[in-house]
Write an enzyme that holds these catalytic residues in place. Structure first.
Site, PDB file in Angstrom:
ATOM      1  N   LYS A 184      29.674  51.043  13.511  1.00 36.91           N
ATOM      2  CA  LYS A 184      30.694  50.310  14.257  1.00 36.91           C
ATOM      3  C   LYS A 184      30.209  48.915  14.665  1.00 36.91           C
ATOM      4  O   LYS A 184      31.008  47.966  14.692  1.00 36.91           O
ATOM      5  CB  LYS A 184      31.142  51.119  15.479  1.00 36.91           C
ATOM      6  CG  LYS A 184      31.872  52.414  15.128  1.00 36.91           C
ATOM      7  CD  LYS A 184      33.093  52.170  14.247  1.00 36.91           C
ATOM      8  CE  LYS A 184      33.911  53.434  14.037  1.00 36.91           C
ATOM      9  NZ  LYS A 184      35.102  53.200  13.187  1.00 36.91           N
ATOM     10  N   TYR A 216      26.856  56.320  13.918  1.00 35.75           N
ATOM     11  CA  TYR A 216      28.182  55.832  14.302  1.00 35.75           C
ATOM     12  C   TYR A 216      28.087  54.469  14.985  1.00 35.75           C
ATOM     13  O   TYR A 216      28.847  53.549  14.678  1.00 35.75           O
ATOM     14  CB  TYR A 216      28.841  56.849  15.239  1.00 35.75           C
ATOM     15  CG  TYR A 216      30.300  56.599  15.529  1.00 35.75           C
ATOM     16  CD1 TYR A 216      31.279  56.972  14.619  1.00 35.75           C
ATOM     17  CD2 TYR A 216      30.703  56.025  16.738  1.00 35.75           C
ATOM     18  CE1 TYR A 216      32.623  56.771  14.892  1.00 35.75           C
ATOM     19  CE2 TYR A 216      32.046  55.817  17.019  1.00 35.75           C
ATOM     20  CZ  TYR A 216      33.001  56.194  16.091  1.00 35.75           C
ATOM     21  OH  TYR A 216      34.336  55.977  16.364  1.00 35.75           O
TER      22      TYR A 216
END
Length: 257
Positions: free
Chosen positions: A156, A152
């Site tokens: 991001k 993640y």
């Protein structure tokens, strides 16, 4: 006055649905996207409430051809796509040595690669009409790291970098690209994380929100979806012409520390 068109991925639940409702309230026609079985009903209800037109697509973010088809259908129906909001995302919490490779691939694919495919698909039309707004829903984890979130955090951080490149390439054509970096928003994605984080940190679930989820935020409260939606509306507006390439934290003071 012509309605502007916004394509919002993951817009039948959570942050995406809140953004879709806010844009519909401002008169945007909406291209909804989501994998919920009742996604088309959700889209119809929001559009009907605000008396705007809509299109629903169940395109899977891991299927580039389906994403291109969604853009083609939206362009055919509405003539153009003025605003692209890359919001769809998934999460998995695990230590690096235990992180499933299929989860890594899915998180990178949905949270990052799909944004590339969609941006590429809408780009020619935005260039031709000399107007476009790309808004990527990143995360505070696009600016900072946390343990147990390797995929993640990587995705991001990647979307923040991609946003900057799109901003530079889009500047001559009045195409802006910005990333919104929220702290924790109480969505189904975060509610699932409470259980996952409890397991990862060996804490009871009732302690996870205070000790883990909101520990790094100065404001010990979840970020309202409405705050993100209102910021997205501003970034989509004519007033935001010179605001581009930014990663804007909406994180309860997390980034101030």
């Amino acid at each position: 006055m012509k309605h502007k068109i916004a394509l919002i991925t993951g817009s039948t639940s959570g942050i995406g649905l809140g953004i879709a409702e806010a844009f519909a309230a401002k008169g945007y026609n909406i291209i909804f996207n989501g994998l919920e079985e009742n996604g088309s009903e959700i889209a119809r209800k929001v559009a009907g409430q605000h008396q705007v037109d809509f299109l629903f697509s169940g395109a899977n973010m891991l299927q580039p051809e389906a994403l291109r088809e969604m853009v083609a259908q939206g362009t055919e129906k509405f003539g153009s796509i003025d605003v692209l909001i890359n919001n769809a995302g998934i999460q998995h919490v695990a230590a690096i040595e235990d992180f499933p490779e299929e989860k890594w691939n899915a998180i990178i694919g949905i949270n990052l690669t799909a944004a590339f495919h969609l941006t590429k698909a809408v780009w020619p039309n935005m260039k031709a009409q000399k107007f476009g707004r790309i808004i990527n829903i990143a995360s505070a984890h696009g600016l900072f790291a946390s343990e147990f979130k390797s995929a993640y955090v990587a995705a991001k951080h990647g979307i923040v970098g991609f946003t900057k490149t799109a901003a530079l390439e889009g500047a001559p054509y009045n195409i802006t690209a910005n990333a919104i970096c929220p702290g924790y928003v109480k969505t189904p994605l975060v509610e699932k994380q409470i259980a996952d984080q409890a397991k990862a940190h060996n804490l009871p679930e009732n302690e996870v929100v205070k000790k883990v989820i909101l520990a790094k935020q100065a404001v010990k409260d979840f970020v309202p979806v409405s705050t993100i939606a209102e910021l997205a509306l501003f970034l989509a507006s004519e007033n935001a012409t010179t605001l581009t390439g930014a990663a804007l934290p909406v994180d309860g003071g997390w980034s101030a520390q």
